[in-house]
Design an enzyme around this catalytic site. Structure first.
Site, PDB file in Angstrom:
ATOM      1  N   GLN A  55       0.778  -1.244   0.000  1.00  0.00           N
ATOM      2  CA  GLN A  55       0.000   0.000   0.000  1.00  0.00           C
ATOM      3  C   GLN A  55       0.812   1.298   0.000  1.00  0.00           C
ATOM      4  OE1 GLN A  55      -3.262   2.455   2.673  1.00  0.00           O
ATOM      5  NE2 GLN A  55      -2.981   0.338   3.178  1.00  0.00           N
ATOM      6  N   SER A  56       1.842   1.355   0.862  1.00  0.00           N
ATOM      7  CA  SER A  56       2.479   2.660   1.086  1.00  0.00           C
ATOM      8  C   SER A  56       3.104   3.222  -0.192  1.00  0.00           C
ATOM      9  CB  SER A  56       3.540   2.550   2.180  1.00  0.00           C
ATOM     10  OG  SER A  56       4.595   1.703   1.748  1.00  0.00           O
ATOM     11  N   ARG A  82       6.849  -9.157 -10.340  1.00  0.00           N
ATOM     12  CA  ARG A  82       7.338 -10.478 -10.705  1.00  0.00           C
ATOM     13  C   ARG A  82       6.306 -11.196 -11.563  1.00  0.00           C
ATOM     14  NH1 ARG A  82      10.296 -12.878  -5.511  1.00  0.00           N
ATOM     15  NH2 ARG A  82       8.665 -11.660  -4.548  1.00  0.00           N
ATOM     16  N   LYS A 119      15.996 -10.906 -10.101  1.00  0.00           N
ATOM     17  CA  LYS A 119      17.079 -11.728  -9.563  1.00  0.00           C
ATOM     18  C   LYS A 119      17.795 -12.515 -10.661  1.00  0.00           C
ATOM     19  CE  LYS A 119      15.966 -11.636  -4.844  1.00  0.00           C
ATOM     20  NZ  LYS A 119      15.246 -12.220  -3.740  1.00  0.00           N
ATOM     21  N   LYS A 169      10.705  -5.248   9.238  1.00  0.00           N
ATOM     22  CA  LYS A 169       9.615  -5.117   8.266  1.00  0.00           C
ATOM     23  C   LYS A 169       8.448  -4.459   8.989  1.00  0.00           C
ATOM     24  CE  LYS A 169      10.472  -9.101   5.318  1.00  0.00           C
ATOM     25  NZ  LYS A 169       9.892 -10.316   4.736  1.00  0.00           N
ATOM     26  N   VAL A 170       7.714  -3.641   8.293  1.00  0.00           N
ATOM     27  CA  VAL A 170       6.632  -2.906   8.970  1.00  0.00           C
ATOM     28  C   VAL A 170       5.386  -2.845   8.098  1.00  0.00           C
ATOM     29  CG1 VAL A 170       5.955  -0.584   9.724  1.00  0.00           C
ATOM     30  CG2 VAL A 170       8.145  -1.510  10.435  1.00  0.00           C
ATOM     31  N   GLU A 226       1.135  -1.266   8.195  1.00  0.00           N
ATOM     32  CA  GLU A 226       0.353  -0.119   8.676  1.00  0.00           C
ATOM     33  C   GLU A 226       0.232  -0.006  10.203  1.00  0.00           C
ATOM     34  OE1 GLU A 226      -1.483   2.444   7.048  1.00  0.00           O
ATOM     35  OE2 GLU A 226      -1.850   3.079   9.088  1.00  0.00           O
ATOM     36  N   ASP A 283       0.600   3.864   5.999  1.00  0.00           N
ATOM     37  CA  ASP A 283       0.868   3.522   4.595  1.00  0.00           C
ATOM     38  C   ASP A 283       0.582   4.707   3.670  1.00  0.00           C
ATOM     39  OD1 ASP A 283       1.794   0.962   4.877  1.00  0.00           O
ATOM     40  OD2 ASP A 283      -0.162   0.036   4.748  1.00  0.00           O
ATOM     41  N   GLY A 340      -7.634  20.422  19.170  1.00  0.00           N
ATOM     42  CA  GLY A 340      -7.268  21.837  19.115  1.00  0.00           C
ATOM     43  C   GLY A 340      -7.811  22.616  20.293  1.00  0.00           C
ATOM     44  N   GLY A 341      -7.879  23.920  20.140  1.00  0.00           N
ATOM     45  CA  GLY A 341      -8.284  24.784  21.250  1.00  0.00           C
ATOM     46  C   GLY A 341      -9.789  24.962  21.384  1.00  0.00           C
TER      47      GLY A 341
HETATM   48  N1  COA Z   1      11.980  -9.863  -9.030  1.00  0.00           N
HETATM   49  C1  COA Z   1      12.682 -10.602  -8.160  1.00  0.00           C
HETATM   50  N2  COA Z   1      12.588 -10.486  -6.823  1.00  0.00           N
HETATM   51  C2  COA Z   1      11.715  -9.559  -6.376  1.00  0.00           C
HETATM   52  C3  COA Z   1      10.951  -8.747  -7.222  1.00  0.00           C
HETATM   53  C4  COA Z   1      11.129  -8.920  -8.614  1.00  0.00           C
HETATM   54  N3  COA Z   1      10.431  -8.193  -9.501  1.00  0.00           N
HETATM   55  N4  COA Z   1      10.196  -7.937  -6.462  1.00  0.00           N
HETATM   56  C5  COA Z   1      10.462  -8.240  -5.168  1.00  0.00           C
HETATM   57  N5  COA Z   1      11.386  -9.218  -5.129  1.00  0.00           N
HETATM   58  C6  COA Z   1      11.971  -9.844  -3.930  1.00  0.00           C
HETATM   59  C7  COA Z   1      12.776  -8.894  -3.091  1.00  0.00           C
HETATM   60  O1  COA Z   1      14.019  -8.675  -3.666  1.00  0.00           O
HETATM   61  C8  COA Z   1      12.843  -9.658  -1.786  1.00  0.00           C
HETATM   62  O2  COA Z   1      13.861 -10.609  -1.865  1.00  0.00           O
HETATM   63  P1  COA Z   1      14.977 -10.835  -0.701  1.00  0.00           P
HETATM   64  O3  COA Z   1      14.221 -11.018   0.557  1.00  0.00           O
HETATM   65  O4  COA Z   1      15.711 -12.054  -1.144  1.00  0.00           O
HETATM   66  O5  COA Z   1      15.820  -9.623  -0.659  1.00  0.00           O
HETATM   67  C9  COA Z   1      11.519 -10.411  -1.765  1.00  0.00           C
HETATM   68  O6  COA Z   1      10.957 -10.251  -3.058  1.00  0.00           O
HETATM   69  C10 COA Z   1      10.537  -9.961  -0.734  1.00  0.00           C
HETATM   70  O7  COA Z   1      10.470  -8.556  -0.633  1.00  0.00           O
HETATM   71  P2  COA Z   1      10.004  -7.891   0.749  1.00  0.00           P
HETATM   72  O8  COA Z   1      10.004  -6.431   0.588  1.00  0.00           O
HETATM   73  O9  COA Z   1      10.859  -8.461   1.856  1.00  0.00           O
HETATM   74  O10 COA Z   1       8.506  -8.423   0.843  1.00  0.00           O
HETATM   75  P3  COA Z   1       7.720  -9.066   2.071  1.00  0.00           P
HETATM   76  O11 COA Z   1       6.408  -9.448   1.513  1.00  0.00           O
HETATM   77  O12 COA Z   1       8.477 -10.128   2.756  1.00  0.00           O
HETATM   78  O13 COA Z   1       7.537  -7.851   3.104  1.00  0.00           O
HETATM   79  C11 COA Z   1       6.855  -5.617   3.719  1.00  0.00           C
HETATM   80  C12 COA Z   1       6.581  -6.870   2.861  1.00  0.00           C
HETATM   81  C13 COA Z   1       5.819  -4.584   3.332  1.00  0.00           C
HETATM   82  C14 COA Z   1       6.695  -5.993   5.203  1.00  0.00           C
HETATM   83  C15 COA Z   1       8.271  -5.106   3.444  1.00  0.00           C
HETATM   84  O14 COA Z   1       8.418  -4.935   2.068  1.00  0.00           O
HETATM   85  C16 COA Z   1       8.588  -3.812   4.156  1.00  0.00           C
HETATM   86  O15 COA Z   1       8.825  -3.781   5.360  1.00  0.00           O
HETATM   87  N6  COA Z   1       8.608  -2.698   3.403  1.00  0.00           N
HETATM   88  C17 COA Z   1       8.980  -1.394   3.920  1.00  0.00           C
HETATM   89  C18 COA Z   1       7.879  -0.785   4.736  1.00  0.00           C
HETATM   90  C19 COA Z   1       6.581  -0.679   3.996  1.00  0.00           C
HETATM   91  O16 COA Z   1       6.461  -0.073   2.949  1.00  0.00           O
HETATM   92  N7  COA Z   1       5.561  -1.225   4.630  1.00  0.00           N
HETATM   93  C20 COA Z   1       4.196  -0.998   4.240  1.00  0.00           C
HETATM   94  C21 COA Z   1       3.727  -1.849   3.195  1.00  0.00           C
HETATM   95  S1  COA Z   1       2.061  -1.374   2.872  1.00  0.00           S
END
Ligand code: COA
Length: 415
Positions: free
Chosen positions: A17-18, A38, A75, A136-137, A139, A168, A247-248
């Site tokens: 979302q963010s 992907r 990748k 990781k974070v 909302e 987000d 507010g006030g």
């Molecule tokens: N091709 C190949 N690999 C891809 C890709 C693509 N097109 N797009 C994503 N990936 C891979 C990433 O490189 C990552 O690989 P790695 O762990 O080996 O480095 C993997 O996909 C997972 O990405 P990640 O961001 O860790 O996703 P997640 O689903 O595990 O976590 C979040 C999701 C939101 C928790 C995390 O992305 C995060 O903390 N983001 C920052 C804060 C944020 O925006 N949070 C709010 C989201 S609404």
């Protein structure tokens, strides 16, 4: 008509979302937003909270309008080459992967600068540098860690998250401002730069008034506009203020006619000092004007809960819309509690493009929230979200790849 960000190309490496809220805004302002996903699954939200089997969810469609979708496996070496071509061609890369993920793909800040020194690299992370920088974070984590949850809810209940996605979508907004500011600076310097927005920081920014209150509490140990005053107890930290105004001008949510069966038959009522006379007259309590306990804003503070209880006796005789009509005739600030059902049907929001009906080839018609920021010289037309990889061939051609090369890359799973 031209758009404010015509000619700006965004490599949109965002998901969930963010990040997508940020790039959607930039797309609405006219940027060419190329969303990299992907192959196979794409942005995880395409498949989350689905209401129609095998069709992109509303979660996805409502966050990804006006974008193009290309599939690239970042990748695979050949996929990386395509990404490098995009980095060279684009002005901004936006990402919100988990900390370190972009580096692990090989796209460090240094590498990106080698490829394109003009590039702006914009990132959302959960936390800035510090003890939680690698976390990781989502909302609600941001709402909790940014001060919102501890100050939301009622004093006798647990901390509470809010429905507004301040972690987000709020951070997406912050990042979008950072990006256009960096683009503006680039006009003078010719250089790209890094733009980062941490969700904890974004939420804290939106909770600025609560840090104000913390310092008032530290100094005076009491806050007279809070419902804890005068009979409750203040601790060391800013307490949850229920529905008190931040507010006030004191305010509270009051029941209206029908509240017994309609969970949204309520109105927010603000006892703004300049219209105190009108309030007393409208609710039939003219004697409050001369009563020393109610005559001045300061005198009223210890009696606010009693005052609101009396005003509620009046609002309970009116529907929220009747109360709204009467109070507005006297410039008394108030607001009906509107449900999502009511908002979806509100004609004025349809007219301004704040609520838009969009047609999607697989799901048919659905409602979305349009651009809340209106530019007179750059109107927003909301275009449906792309299907996964819908624009891969088109973008590959723009990058100079021939049909056979595209077919070969597809065969080896790089795109
Ligand atoms: N091709 C190949 N690999 C891809 C890709 C693509 N097109 N797009 C994503 N990936 C891979 C990433 O490189 C990552 O690989 P790695 O762990 O080996 O480095 C993997 O996909 C997972 O990405 P990640 O961001 O860790 O996703 P997640 O689903 O595990 O976590 C979040 C999701 C939101 C928790 C995390 O992305 C995060 O903390 N983001 C920052 C804060 C944020 O925006 N949070 C709010 C989201 S609404």
């Amino acid at each position: 008509m031209s758009k404010a960000l015509d000619g700006v190309r965004i490599l949109d490496f965002t998901h969930v979302q963010s990040g997508p809220t940020c790039t959607q805004l930039l797309a609405w302002f006219g940027a060419d937003v190329i969303k990299v996903e992907r192959a196979g699954e794409g942005d995880i939200t395409r498949g989350q909270l689905r209401d129609i089997p095998d069709v992109d969810s509303l979660y996805f469609t409502m966050l990804n309008h006006n974008k193009r979708s290309v599939t690239i496996d970042a990748k695979k070496p050949k996929g990386k080459e395509v990404l490098e071509a995009l980095v060279r061609k684009c002005d901004v890369l936006v990402e919100n992967f988990a900390p370190g993920a972009l580096d692990r793909m090989g796209f460090t800040w240094e590498r990106i600068q080698e490829l394109n020194p003009h590039m702006i690299v914009a990132s959302i992370k959960g936390f800035g540098p510090g003890p939680y920088q690698d976390c990781k974070v989502y909302e609600n984590v941001a709402q909790c860690a940014g001060g919102s949850a501890s100050t939301t809810g009622f004093d006798d209940g647990p901390p509470m998250v809010t429905g507004a996605q301040i972690g987000d979508s709020g951070t997406g907004l912050h990042l979008a401002l950072g990006i256009v500011t960096a683009l503006y600076q680039r006009h003078r310097t010719g250089r790209g730069q890094r733009v980062t927005a941490a969700m904890q920081d974004g939420v804290l920014n939106l909770c600025r008034v609560k840090l104000r209150d913390q310092q008032r509490l530290d100094r005076t140990h009491v806050m007279e506009e809070y419902p804890q005053y005068p009979n409750g107890v203040f601790g060391e930290a800013v307490p949850r203020a229920g529905n008190a105004s931040g507010g006030g001008q004191p305010g509270w949510i009051l029941k209206c006619k029908g509240w017994e069966t309609d969970p949204n038959a309520y109105i927010y009522f603000i006892t703004q000092a300049p219209v105190w006379k009108a309030i007393c007259e409208v609710i039939g309590r003219p004697e409050w004007l001369t009563d020393p306990r109610y005559a001045t804003p300061k005198a009223r503070l210890p009696h606010l809960q009693d005052i609101f209880a009396d005003i509620e006796k009046w609002t309970m005789t009116k529907t929220k819309f009747e109360a709204m009509d009467i109070l507005n005739q006297h410039d008394i600030p108030c607001g009906p509690i509107l449900s999502m059902k009511e908002l979806a049907a509100e004609p004025s929001l349809r007219k301004t493009g704040t609520i838009v009906e969009v047609d999607h080839p697989k799901r048919g018609k659905y409602l979305t929230v349009g651009n809340p920021i209106k530019l007179s010289d750059s109107p927003t037309e909301v275009v449906r979200s792309p299907l996964l990889g819908e624009h891969t061939d088109e973008v590959m051609a723009e990058l100079g790849y021939g049909t056979e090369q595209v077919a070969a890359l597809r065969a080896e799973g790089a795109i």
